[in-house]
Design an enzyme around this catalytic site. Structure first.
Site, PDB file in Angstrom:
ATOM      1  N   ASP A 177      -1.154 -15.685   4.553  1.00 37.49           N
ATOM      2  CA  ASP A 177      -0.121 -15.323   3.606  1.00 37.49           C
ATOM      3  C   ASP A 177       1.116 -15.517   4.396  1.00 37.49           C
ATOM      4  O   ASP A 177       2.107 -14.567   4.392  1.00 37.49           O
ATOM      5  CB  ASP A 177      -0.220 -13.837   3.391  1.00 37.49           C
ATOM      6  N   PHE A 228       0.861  -1.057  -0.183  1.00 35.69           N
ATOM      7  CA  PHE A 228      -0.140   0.032   0.077  1.00 35.69           C
ATOM      8  C   PHE A 228       0.668   1.145  -0.055  1.00 35.69           C
ATOM      9  O   PHE A 228       0.386   2.370  -0.271  1.00 35.69           O
ATOM     10  CB  PHE A 228      -0.839  -0.058   1.470  1.00 35.69           C
TER      11      PHE A 228
HETATM   12  P1  ADP Z   1       2.792  -4.720   3.079  1.00 33.27           P
HETATM   13  O1  ADP Z   1       2.098  -5.755   4.046  1.00 33.27           O
HETATM   14  O2  ADP Z   1       2.310  -3.654   2.723  1.00 33.27           O
HETATM   15  O3  ADP Z   1       3.207  -5.743   1.889  1.00 33.27           O
HETATM   16  P2  ADP Z   1       4.953  -5.478   4.690  1.00 33.27           P
HETATM   17  O4  ADP Z   1       4.601  -5.899   5.721  1.00 33.27           O
HETATM   18  O5  ADP Z   1       5.377  -6.559   3.602  1.00 33.27           O
HETATM   19  O6  ADP Z   1       4.040  -4.674   3.701  1.00 33.27           O
HETATM   20  O7  ADP Z   1       6.361  -4.442   4.724  1.00 33.27           O
HETATM   21  C1  ADP Z   1       7.205  -4.336   3.598  1.00 33.27           C
HETATM   22  C2  ADP Z   1       8.613  -4.319   4.129  1.00 33.27           C
HETATM   23  O8  ADP Z   1       8.795  -3.274   5.246  1.00 33.27           O
HETATM   24  C3  ADP Z   1       8.989  -5.520   4.771  1.00 33.27           C
HETATM   25  O9  ADP Z   1       9.510  -6.588   3.995  1.00 33.27           O
HETATM   26  C4  ADP Z   1      10.196  -5.219   5.965  1.00 33.27           C
HETATM   27  O10 ADP Z   1      11.379  -4.968   5.315  1.00 33.27           O
HETATM   28  C5  ADP Z   1       9.595  -3.781   6.379  1.00 33.27           C
HETATM   29  N1  ADP Z   1       8.875  -3.896   7.379  1.00 33.27           N
HETATM   30  C6  ADP Z   1       7.610  -3.968   7.576  1.00 33.27           C
HETATM   31  N2  ADP Z   1       7.155  -3.884   8.826  1.00 33.27           N
HETATM   32  C7  ADP Z   1       8.392  -3.831   9.735  1.00 33.27           C
HETATM   33  C8  ADP Z   1       8.676  -3.772  11.171  1.00 33.27           C
HETATM   34  N3  ADP Z   1       7.414  -3.855  11.933  1.00 33.27           N
HETATM   35  N4  ADP Z   1       9.975  -3.488  11.343  1.00 33.27           N
HETATM   36  C9  ADP Z   1      10.797  -3.693  10.491  1.00 33.27           C
HETATM   37  N5  ADP Z   1      10.734  -3.580   9.157  1.00 33.27           N
HETATM   38  C10 ADP Z   1       9.400  -3.659   8.630  1.00 33.27           C
END
Ligand code: ADP
Length: 813
Positions: A672, A561
């Site tokens: 997922d 997003f």
């Molecule tokens: P989305 O759900 O929008 O696809 P993600 O949860 O996959 O997003 O997050 C994208 C990237 O951001 C992750 O691969 C990670 O590298 C980073 N990230 C997300 N959440 C965290 C967190 N809580 N702490 C550190 N890095 C994070």
């Protein structure tokens, strides 16, 4: 052999007469029997007609409108009446047959008489001639004696007197007369014999055979008529005849028309009541069960007058959590959890019985089988209801307890003065807050919730008069909305006047805060039509942060997003991770983005990434989470592939299993799970993240297509039927283990998604990555069992991995 040759003798003649007498008597017997049968048929017909009439008198026929069984029964009774008519007709026909038999018997009697007469007639001449021959013979004998005597006398005279003399002449004359007489009698005798011979021959060879032959043909023609009469009688009484068969067929047809599925169609149409619910929401299977419940529900409402005099802590429809009630609430919570569990176990057992129950146990025939199934599913529904009811209470207590959290419990002291004082202060503060607040920006107001999604707004407003203010983006234009709970939920858009003032139906105000304060203090309805009055401002919940509480520092990743940032919370200086949502995304997407926050809000586990809050005061909306410094597990595995030890990899599997075990216990399906969606902290501890696709349900059926499905991580039943359960997460966990031990390889590498899917369906499973402990690979294979039910649950997985690690550690020491 016919009558003419066989029956010529006297005895045969008499036997023939006797036979005809016997036949006449049999005919009489038959006639009597047919008369009796006709009477029986007539009586039966009358009885049947009465039955049909009785059957057509249906009590409360109006209540049976549209009933197929009633319709069939009516037709059945009509056909019974037809049967009665047919029996009556048969009785009449039998009477005709009796008349025919009477005629036949009369004719037969006549024929017998004429046979006797004929026979006598031809016999009488022969008899007469026989007598004649006998008479002639005796005459012959008499004349012969006379002749013989006169001849002797003549011979004596002749000898005595010689040839002359009167005496001799006299004797001669007498002798000659006697001689003549004899000769005449002789001739007559001869003639009579000849005649008798002729007559006798004719009688025997012509007349009697002719009579007998005729008699035979007469008797046989009678027999034919007789047979026809019997056939007719039999046909009329034949219950398998076409007429009866047709009636029977019609009865069968009308009975066949009874259709259990259709029986109550008209009835339900006529009496159906459409609950409003149906129009508003798509009904789940369970709700459709409720369709038959009464249309107008009984309303149970908290009687507000009860707490009029004790304001403050006791609020309608809200549990009071304080030091006086907390223990009691916790014990209720325990009890309810026990009851819910019990309900669930009973349901599982019942479902097992329903699926696996033997047909004998379920009932020996179709009806009882269906019956017992219905009974079971009814019991199941009742259990589901119980579970739902208990769950509702449980959720209520849980959420009341969780709102208090670990903060100090409010005092439940029954010192009324104290309570009242608190209330007065609160009200004063509230009023003050509202009156003073007009100087600060709207988004700083506690009751302003920014772009909080409508579902959340509705969740927050529970009692009539509860209100909050929020923002919505329509056609790329921001609008401020006042949401009020008042006979449901009402949303009023704040109108802007040409000179930049704000109003609803009443006077305009220079700021939105003043407008809201006016509505609140005046207690006037927002609009006349709605009648909605503002009674209680609903403030932001702890997790609703203000955008200004967060300072974005550096971009650390990119999500579906928007970008992900490392950030700092202004208040505590805590480092956090912030996921942002692109401003340009449609509302629907923004709602999906916030879904992750809504789910994560409730979880607290070391292996689940923690939610700190959401920022919806203004754009961009953001989700604030604990910062997991190692970032994505996938990148970590790839970057550190050379240095990672088997023990470390096993530890990662255990962490992921612990997190998933926690989610399973919360009925959350992640959908997922993959290395890219796990995070890793500095101690190499894995945390499950990315709850964008998660669902809090025991079973989730995807109905809106399967867009963006991570095919290589998804269980076959989810791919094929859209059916998700926590056992699908187990499949994905197997793939995650494989990713961990392959140190970040892509599963099924070299295969397209569809190829991988095909191969899996035919039984293919990935081989173990290099250096995978065999027990860990065995566990992977178990997670990939084709039948979901054969896969282990996370509880078992965690225990297995944990035990393997302990063994591994012991062996290495
Ligand atoms: P989305 O759900 O929008 O696809 P993600 O949860 O996959 O997003 O997050 C994208 C990237 O951001 C992750 O691969 C990670 O590298 C980073 N990230 C997300 N959440 C965290 C967190 N809580 N702490 C550190 N890095 C994070």
């Amino acid at each position: 052999m016919g009558f003419s040759t066989a029956l010529q003798g006297r005895a045969a003649h008499e036997a023939l007469i006797l036979r005809q007498d016997a036949e006449l008597r049999l005919m009489e017997t038959m006639k009597r029997c047919f008369q009796m049968k006709a009477k029986c048929d007539r009586e039966y017909a009358a009885g049947l007609a009465t039955v049909a009439q009785q059957g057509l008198k249906i009590d409360r026929a109006d209540d049976m409108q549209g009933s197929l069984i009633t319709k069939s029964w009516r037709s059945y009774m009509d056909e019974l009446d037809q049967q009665a008519k047919q029996f009556r007709i048969n009785a009449e026909l039998l009477e005709v047959i009796c008349e025919k038999l009477a005629h036949l018997s009369q004719d037969k009697r006549k024929a017998r008489k004429s046979y006797q007469e004929e026979h006598a007639k031809i016999a009488v001449r022969l008899n007469h001639l026989t007598d004649e021959v006998l008479r002639k013979k005796s005459e012959y004998q008499k004349h012969l004696e006379g002749y013989k005597a006169l001849r002797t006398r003549f011979e004596e005279h002749y000898i005595k007197c010689g040839r002359g003399g009167r005496k001799l002449d006299d004797v001669r004359d007498k002798y000659q007369k006697a001689c003549r007489k004899l000769h005449l009698t002789h001739n007559e005798y001869v003639l009579s014999i000849t005649e008798a011979v002729e007559v006798e021959k004719d009688f025997r060879t012509v007349l009697l055979p002719g009579l007998l032959e005729h008699q035979q043909s007469v008797q046989e023609s009678f027999i034919l008529l007789w047979k026809n009469i019997l056939q007719e009688a039999s046909q009329h009484g034949d219950l398998t005849s076409d007429k009866f068969n047709e009636i029977q067929k019609r009865i069968d047809n009308v009975i066949n028309k009874i259709n259990p599925n259709e029986e109550y169609r008209e009835f339900t149409e006529k009496h159906k009541q459409v609950p409003k619910l149906q129009k508003q929401e798509s009904l789940s299977k369970y709700q459709s069960f409720l369709r038959t419940s009464p249309n107008s529900p009984i309303v149970f409402q908290f009687d507000e007058t009860l707490i009029e005099d004790i304001p403050g802590k006791l609020q309608s429809n809200t549990l009071t959590v304080d030091n006086l009630t907390v223990d009691w609430l916790r014990s209720r919570l325990n009890d309810l959890e026990g009851s819910v569990k019990e309900c669930q176990e009973k349901q599982i057992k019942m479902i097992g019985d329903l699926n696996g129950g033997s047909p004998i146990a379920n009932g020996v025939n179709g009806i009882s089988n269906k019956d017992s199934q219905n009974r079971n599913s009814k019991d199941l529904n009742s259990l589901r209801c119980q579970e739902k009811q208990k769950q509702k209470l449980l959720d209520m207590i849980k959420s009341a307890l969780s709102e208090v959290g670990c903060e100090e419990l409010p005092s439940g002291c029954d010192d009324h003065l104290n309570v009242d004082q608190t209330f007065i202060e609160n009200s004063f503060n509230n009023d003050n807050q509202m009156s003073l607040s007009s100087n600060r920006p709207l988004y700083e107001e506690e009751w302003f919730h920014g772009v909080l999604p409508r579902e959340e707004v509705v969740r927050l407003l529970n009692n009539d008069g509860d209100f909050l203010v929020r923002e919505t983006i329509r056609n790329e234009e921001s609008q401020i909305v006042l949401s009020v709970c008042w006979n449901g939920h009402k949303h009023f858009i704040v109108q802007t006047t040409v000179d930049g003032h704000f109003r609803f139906e009443g006077p305009p105000f220079p700021s939105i805060q003043e407008l809201i304060m006016h509505q609140y203090q005046s207690e006037l309805p927002v609009t006349v039509k709605s009648g909605a009055i503002l009674r209680r401002p609903i403030c932001r919940e702890r997790w609703e942060l203000s955008n200004d509480d967060v300072v974005l520092l550096e971009k650390i990743g990119r999500g579906n997003f928007g970008d992900v940032y490392k950030a700092k919370l202004k208040s505590t200086k805590q480092d956090v991770a912030v996921k942002t949502c692109r401003m340009t995304l449609p509302d629907e997407q923004k709602r999906k983005f916030l879904q992750e926050g809504r789910i994560l809000k409730q979880y607290d586990h070391p292996n689940i990434v923690k939610l700190i809050g959401i920022c919806v005061q203004k754009q961009p909306i953001m989700i604030v989470m604990e910062l997991v410094p190692g970032g994505s597990l996938l990148n970590f595995l790839r970057k550190n592939s050379n240095s990672l030890t088997t023990r470390q990899l096993m530890g990662m599997c255990r962490d992921a299993a612990a997190g998933m075990r926690y989610l399973e216990s919360k009925n959350c399906i992640h959908r997922d799970l993959a290395a890219r969606n796990c995070l890793i902290d500095l101690e190499n501890s894995v945390k499950i993240s990315d709850f964008g696709m998660s669902r809090e349900e025991e079973e989730y059926i995807v109905s809106d297509g399967m867009k963006q499905i991570p095919v290589k991580w998804t269980a076959p039943e989810a791919l094929n039927f859209g059916k998700y359960t926590c056992l699908c997460d187990v499949w994905s966990y197997g793939i995650l283990m494989w990713e961990i031990f392959s140190k970040g390889d892509t599963p099924y590498s070299g295969m397209s998604n569809s190829r991988a899917r095909e191969r899996i369906d035919t039984g293919f499973r990935m081989p173990a990555p290099e250096n995978t402990p065999p027990e860990m690979y065995r566990l992977m294979l178990k997670c990939w069992a084709a039948e979901a039910e054969s896969r282990p649950h996370f509880d078992e997985i965690f225990n297995v991995v944990d035990a393997l690690i302990i063994r591994y550690d012991n062996n290495s020491n």
